[in-house]
Design a protein around this motif. Structure first.
Motif, PDB file in Angstrom:
ATOM      1  N   GLN A  68       0.852  -1.188   0.000  1.00  0.00           N
ATOM      2  CA  GLN A  68       0.000   0.000   0.000  1.00  0.00           C
ATOM      3  C   GLN A  68       0.884   1.233   0.000  1.00  0.00           C
ATOM      4  O   GLN A  68       1.788   1.359   0.812  1.00  0.00           O
ATOM      5  CB  GLN A  68      -0.921  -0.026   1.219  1.00  0.00           C
ATOM      6  N   HIS A  69       0.617   2.128  -0.936  1.00  0.00           N
ATOM      7  CA  HIS A  69       1.411   3.340  -1.073  1.00  0.00           C
ATOM      8  C   HIS A  69       0.742   4.473  -0.324  1.00  0.00           C
ATOM      9  O   HIS A  69      -0.462   4.657  -0.404  1.00  0.00           O
ATOM     10  CB  HIS A  69       1.576   3.699  -2.551  1.00  0.00           C
ATOM     11  N   GLY A  75       4.478   4.001   2.463  1.00  0.00           N
ATOM     12  CA  GLY A  75       3.356   3.063   2.496  1.00  0.00           C
ATOM     13  C   GLY A  75       3.665   1.920   3.442  1.00  0.00           C
ATOM     14  O   GLY A  75       4.519   2.039   4.323  1.00  0.00           O
TER      15      GLY A  75
END
Length: 109
Positions: A68-69, A75
């Motif tokens: 997940q950024h 992230g």
């Protein structure tokens, strides 16, 4: 698996019949092939123990299921234990929104 008595073609047959001292394959070669298939399916192996996103228990065999950024910072990587790796569901709406934001900021691949 064909019966041990089927040793000649045509059709399914055993090239080398099973015996007390002869098995289907070398255990280390099988382990290597399965490990390679695992790497192809799940990607690189993370170093060290990680916590499974679902059961929240530490696992010595973590599988990366998502990266997940963060929009304003770093992230995070989401890990799962092998039994829960296939159960992870990505959020397509959040992914589409993140891709749109990246395009608007000029961060495209």
């Amino acid at each position: 698996m064909p019966p041990n008595s089927w040793t000649t073609p045509p059709g399914t047959h055993r090239r080398l019949p099973l015996s007390v001292d002869h098995y289907l394959t070398d255990a280390w070669k099988l382990w290597g092939a399965l490990a390679e298939a695992d790497r192809i399916e799940y990607g690189p192996v993370p170093q060290g123990r990680q916590t499974c996103y679902r059961c929240e228990l530490p696992t010595d065999e973590p599988v990366i299921v998502d990266v997940q950024h963060g929009g304003s910072g770093p992230g995070r990587t989401v890990y799962a234990c092998p039994p829960h790796a296939h159960a992870y569901r990505r959020d397509p709406v959040a992914e589409a929104a993140a891709m749109r934001r990246a395009r608007e900021r000029g961060h495209t691949r």
